[in-house]
Design a protein around this motif. Structure first.
Motif, PDB file in Angstrom:
ATOM      1  N   ASN A  81       0.827  -1.205   0.000  1.00 32.03           N
ATOM      2  CA  ASN A  81       0.000   0.000   0.000  1.00 32.03           C
ATOM      3  C   ASN A  81       0.861   1.255   0.000  1.00 32.03           C
ATOM      4  O   ASN A  81       1.536   1.555   0.986  1.00 32.03           O
ATOM      5  N   LEU A  82       0.851   1.989  -1.095  1.00 29.23           N
ATOM      6  CA  LEU A  82       1.517   3.287  -1.164  1.00 29.23           C
ATOM      7  C   LEU A  82       0.544   4.448  -0.992  1.00 29.23           C
ATOM      8  O   LEU A  82       0.941   5.539  -0.619  1.00 29.23           O
ATOM      9  N   ARG A  83      -0.696   4.194  -1.268  1.00 25.47           N
ATOM     10  CA  ARG A  83      -1.651   5.297  -1.390  1.00 25.47           C
ATOM     11  C   ARG A  83      -2.107   5.796  -0.024  1.00 25.47           C
ATOM     12  O   ARG A  83      -1.833   6.927   0.369  1.00 25.47           O
ATOM     13  N   THR A  96       8.198  11.840  -0.968  1.00 28.57           N
ATOM     14  CA  THR A  96       9.040  11.025  -1.847  1.00 28.57           C
ATOM     15  C   THR A  96       9.994  10.122  -1.075  1.00 28.57           C
ATOM     16  O   THR A  96      10.102   8.925  -1.388  1.00 28.57           O
ATOM     17  N   PRO A  97      10.721  10.591  -0.041  1.00 27.09           N
ATOM     18  CA  PRO A  97      11.589   9.669   0.718  1.00 27.09           C
ATOM     19  C   PRO A  97      10.810   8.519   1.350  1.00 27.09           C
ATOM     20  O   PRO A  97      11.285   7.385   1.387  1.00 27.09           O
ATOM     21  N   LYS A  98       9.628   8.827   1.815  1.00 28.67           N
ATOM     22  CA  LYS A  98       8.808   7.790   2.426  1.00 28.67           C
ATOM     23  C   LYS A  98       8.368   6.758   1.393  1.00 28.67           C
ATOM     24  O   LYS A  98       8.437   5.544   1.635  1.00 28.67           O
ATOM     25  N   LEU A  99       7.918   7.225   0.212  1.00 27.78           N
ATOM     26  CA  LEU A  99       7.495   6.292  -0.826  1.00 27.78           C
ATOM     27  C   LEU A  99       8.668   5.417  -1.256  1.00 27.78           C
ATOM     28  O   LEU A  99       8.503   4.215  -1.492  1.00 27.78           O
ATOM     29  N   LEU A 393      14.394   2.545   7.283  1.00 25.58           N
ATOM     30  CA  LEU A 393      15.082   3.709   7.844  1.00 25.58           C
ATOM     31  C   LEU A 393      16.248   4.159   6.970  1.00 25.58           C
ATOM     32  O   LEU A 393      16.445   5.361   6.736  1.00 25.58           O
ATOM     33  N   ARG A 394      17.026   3.214   6.470  1.00 29.58           N
ATOM     34  CA  ARG A 394      18.175   3.580   5.634  1.00 29.58           C
ATOM     35  C   ARG A 394      17.717   4.217   4.323  1.00 29.58           C
ATOM     36  O   ARG A 394      18.301   5.197   3.855  1.00 29.58           O
ATOM     37  N   THR A 395      16.669   3.647   3.735  1.00 32.08           N
ATOM     38  CA  THR A 395      16.183   4.185   2.468  1.00 32.08           C
ATOM     39  C   THR A 395      15.588   5.574   2.662  1.00 32.08           C
ATOM     40  O   THR A 395      15.827   6.488   1.863  1.00 32.08           O
ATOM     41  N   HIS A 396      14.811   5.738   3.716  1.00 30.06           N
ATOM     42  CA  HIS A 396      14.207   7.041   4.009  1.00 30.06           C
ATOM     43  C   HIS A 396      15.288   8.099   4.193  1.00 30.06           C
ATOM     44  O   HIS A 396      15.189   9.218   3.649  1.00 30.06           O
TER      45      HIS A 396
END
Length: 710
Positions: A81-83, A96-99, A393-396
């Motif tokens: 779920n992205l929406r 965007t960082p969260k997605l 966390l690393r990606t964000h």
């Protein structure tokens, strides 16, 4: 949704995700007019991740109908779920960082499957309750189940379609496929033999028998006309003693006012429907519980780490206290005995606990509160969950996100609450999930505890929140709150400002919307790179070491921790009481307490202490007290060093001068035995000798040898 394709592509390219290759296309109507784009992707044979769960059925059907697409069994499609979790929010443009983080986490493979627990049900169902209600349920279940009705009052129908018994349920244990019921019957009329011909009712001059087909003994005056009228059936016998009967069933429908099995999470196969409540849902459940079923074995248990009991003394009982399904029981009373166990039980006659996997509902709370890591959640393992948290966390952070708040929620009730919030945000009635909040679904909100929470903070999270549902057991909420109090005390003591841990109720959308917009708390300046370990204590040590190294201020020598529930601490020994008998050393399950083979000493390694209390309950002199705390002296290194808690002057053998025991212990023994007839003269002198010299002296003076010496 507001999607910035170039920014999202750059964010993914900059992340640690293994398959971050950028984004070729962004679609706004993929499930309808742009469906051919999905079909082209399906033909490619590559793994497909769909960032929307709403039209999963449609996508699966399209994949099956797309010519040239591999079968789903060979190339599964995963949905996430992205929406509602990120795009439908007033922060959507900044998400965007969260997605990117959610996409990276969705790319991780699912956890390894675990062993399963099996159930087998042939549909033998016991229905317990008032006659009219039981027969109403039987009318809905009779075509699918083999029914036995145990009724406790009320008129019966004329038709006799099921086995009907009259009695009081006295015992009920088990689970789906293995329920064992016991009941007591004391009436002269045996309902199983009764043909309901009504002859006894007509014959009774006192009217002591009605359409319940039972004798009201308070009104019966022993005419026994009913017995004569029932000669053909032989269902009435006033000489019959009260009977205790038992039988085995696969299912139980309990229609009493109060449930017979009163735990918060009753076993599968048992349904309670109180008077006045509709039977529909219970009927559907029971009709579906026929056949063979499997569920994951949710836990792992390592007996060697268990701090529940040693030498018949009980210490930690956190897992037993928190289990809402009563699936965990103490095994202390079975020490040295052979214990009968249910199929698939985990445990040993000398173990601390026994966990019944058929009763376990997979909440994971036992692993959350276990101080030693003897119990841990297996689906997924802490290491699997830790990998997902670390990826988020690393990606964000790599995509430019700041002050990440990790929101842990259950897969069902928690997911529904977040989706409702996103839905409200899509029409402007709520703010929605903020851009810095990273939702992560777990099997159950109580399955994640202090080790993962502190690891998340060390790995760059600003906060860790747990979304709780309305159906949570009260002991789960108490346990989570106690663990969060421990975590917050540690983080505050290390100098990090703000509220880092919270329990957030999921029931009210408006309240949830407000709670998720809480300000961030102070986190680490540099995120840790370690991974969560399978061993709970090792993960805690890694997290504490990094949080200590990154502390924004000078730290105290120790941080006091709230009790109960502390996973760390010291022990205090009253030197005036302690005789150095070292019973506490033998009782300690984690080797935190130790002796010195060269001299009478009691030593303690604080890092190993799990605050189970076994030393305190074992001590015959009542000389030990627990002190919940986190020792930070010498940069935390003092915790790993053994220190002397108590020492005493040794007593030297009066024959060979070898040290043995302590001066105080021998003097105490001599004082207590001074008046005993068996310890006079040479026998008293032998108490001052070491074990070797005592034997030599006894056989050197055989004329003085006594039974007590032997």
């Amino acid at each position: 949704m507001t999607l910035d394709r170039p920014a999202l592509s750059r964010a993914l390219a900059a992340t640690p995700a293994a398959s971050a290759e950028g984004i070729a296309d962004v679609h706004s109507a993929l499930c309808r007019r742009e469906a051919p784009a999905f079909q082209r992707a399906a033909r490619s044979g590559e793994e497909l991740l769909i960032g929307c769960t709403q039209e999963s059925r449609l996508f699966l059907e399209l994949a099956e109908q797309t010519e040239g697409a591999p079968p789903l069994a060979e190339r599964p499609i995963r949905f996430f779920n992205l929406r509602e979790t990120g795009g439908w929010s007033r922060d959507g443009a900044a998400a965007t960082p969260k997605l990117a983080a959610l996409i990276a986490a969705a790319q991780l493979p699912p956890p390894e499957p675990v062993a399963t627990v099996g159930y087998r049900s042939a549909g033998r169902c016991l229905v317990v309750g008032p006659a009219a209600r039981a027969e109403a349920a039987a009318a809905l279940l009779g075509d699918a189940l083999d029914l036995t009705l145990l009724v406790d009052g009320g008129a019966l129908a004329q038709r006799h379609d099921q086995v009907v018994l009259r009695g009081r349920l006295t015992r009920l244990t088990g689970w789906l496929g293995t329920f064992e019921a016991g009941w007591q019957s004391a009436n002269p009329i045996d309902l199983d033999l009764c043909t309901r011909c009504n002859a006894c009712i007509a014959a009774c001059p006192e009217g002591a028998i009605d359409f319940s087909y039972q004798v009201d003994l308070a009104r019966c005056t022993a005419h026994r006309d009913c017995v004569a009228a029932c000669q053909a059936a032989g269902a009435i016998d006033f000489g019959r003693n009260a009977r205790n009967e038992e039988a085995r069933f696969d299912l139980v429908l309990d229609l009493g006012e109060l449930p017979t099995l009163a735990m918060h999470q009753p076993p599968q196969g048992y349904v309670h429907v109180p008077p006045g409540a509709p039977l529909t849902q219970a009927v559907l459940q029971l009709r579906g519980w026929v056949g063979e079923f499997d569920k994951p074995r949710f836990f792992r248990y390592e007996q060697r780490l268990c701090a529940h009991t040693r030498n018949q003394q009980v210490g930690c009982s956190a897992c037993i206290d928190v289990c809402s399904a009563q699936a965990i029981r103490s095994d202390a009373s079975l020490k040295g005995k052979t214990a009968a166990r249910g199929r698939g039980s985990v445990g040993h006659p000398t173990a601390g606990i026994v966990v019944e996997p058929h009763l376990c509902v997979g909440c994971g709370a036992c692993g959350t509160v276990c101080p030693s890591g003897a119990l841990s959640f297996a689906y997924p393992t802490p290491a699997d969950l830790g990998k997902r948290v670390r990826t988020l966390l690393r990606t964000h952070a790599a995509a430019g996100g700041r002050d990440a708040a990790l929101l842990l929620h259950s897969q069902e009730e928690g997911t529904a609450a977040i989706e409702s919030l996103g839905r409200a945000a899509s029409i402007g009635r709520a703010h929605g999930v903020p851009a810095r909040v990273l939702p992560l679904a777990v099997w159950h909100s109580a399955s994640v505890g202090l080790d993962v929470w502190l690891a998340a903070l060390a790995q760059g999270a600003s906060q860790v929140w747990v979304l709780t549902g309305s159906t949570e057991a009260p002991q789960y909420l108490q346990a989570l709150a106690a663990q969060m109090a421990q975590a917050q005390a540690i983080v505050h003591g290390l100098g990090y400002a703000g509220q880092h841990f919270r329990l957030i109720p999921a029931g009210d959308t408006a309240a949830l919307d407000e709670a998720l917009r809480a300000p961030p708390a102070q986190g680490v300046a540099q995120a840790a790179s370690f991974v969560v370990q399978a061993d709970k204590r090792k993960t805690l040590e890694l997290a504490l070491a990094h949080l200590l190294a990154q502390s924004p201020q000078a730290v105290p020598e120790a941080i006091a921790l709230p009790a109960p529930g502390a996973l760390y601490g010291s022990v205090r020994v009253d030197a005036a009481k302690c005789t150095l008998c070292l019973a506490c050393v033998g009782a300690c399950p984690s080797q935190a307490l130790s002796d010195n083979p060269d001299q009478p000493q009691l030593r303690f390694t604080e890092k190993s202490c799990v605050q189970c209390g076994l030393c305190q309950t074992t001590c015959p002199e009542d000389a030990i007290r627990l002190e919940p705390r986190l020792l930070l002296a010498d940069g935390g290194r003092a915790r790993a060093q053994a220190r002397v808690l108590h020492e005493a002057e040794p007593f030297h053998c009066v024959r060979c001068a070898k040290p043995f025991g302590t001066l105080r212990a021998i003097e105490t023994m001599l004082t207590k035995l001074a008046g005993h007839a068996a310890f006079q003269g040479a026998a008293a002198e032998r108490l001052k000798m070491c074990s070797d010299c005592r034997v030599v002296d006894m056989y050197s003076n055989p004329q003085e040898l006594r039974i007590t010496d032997l």
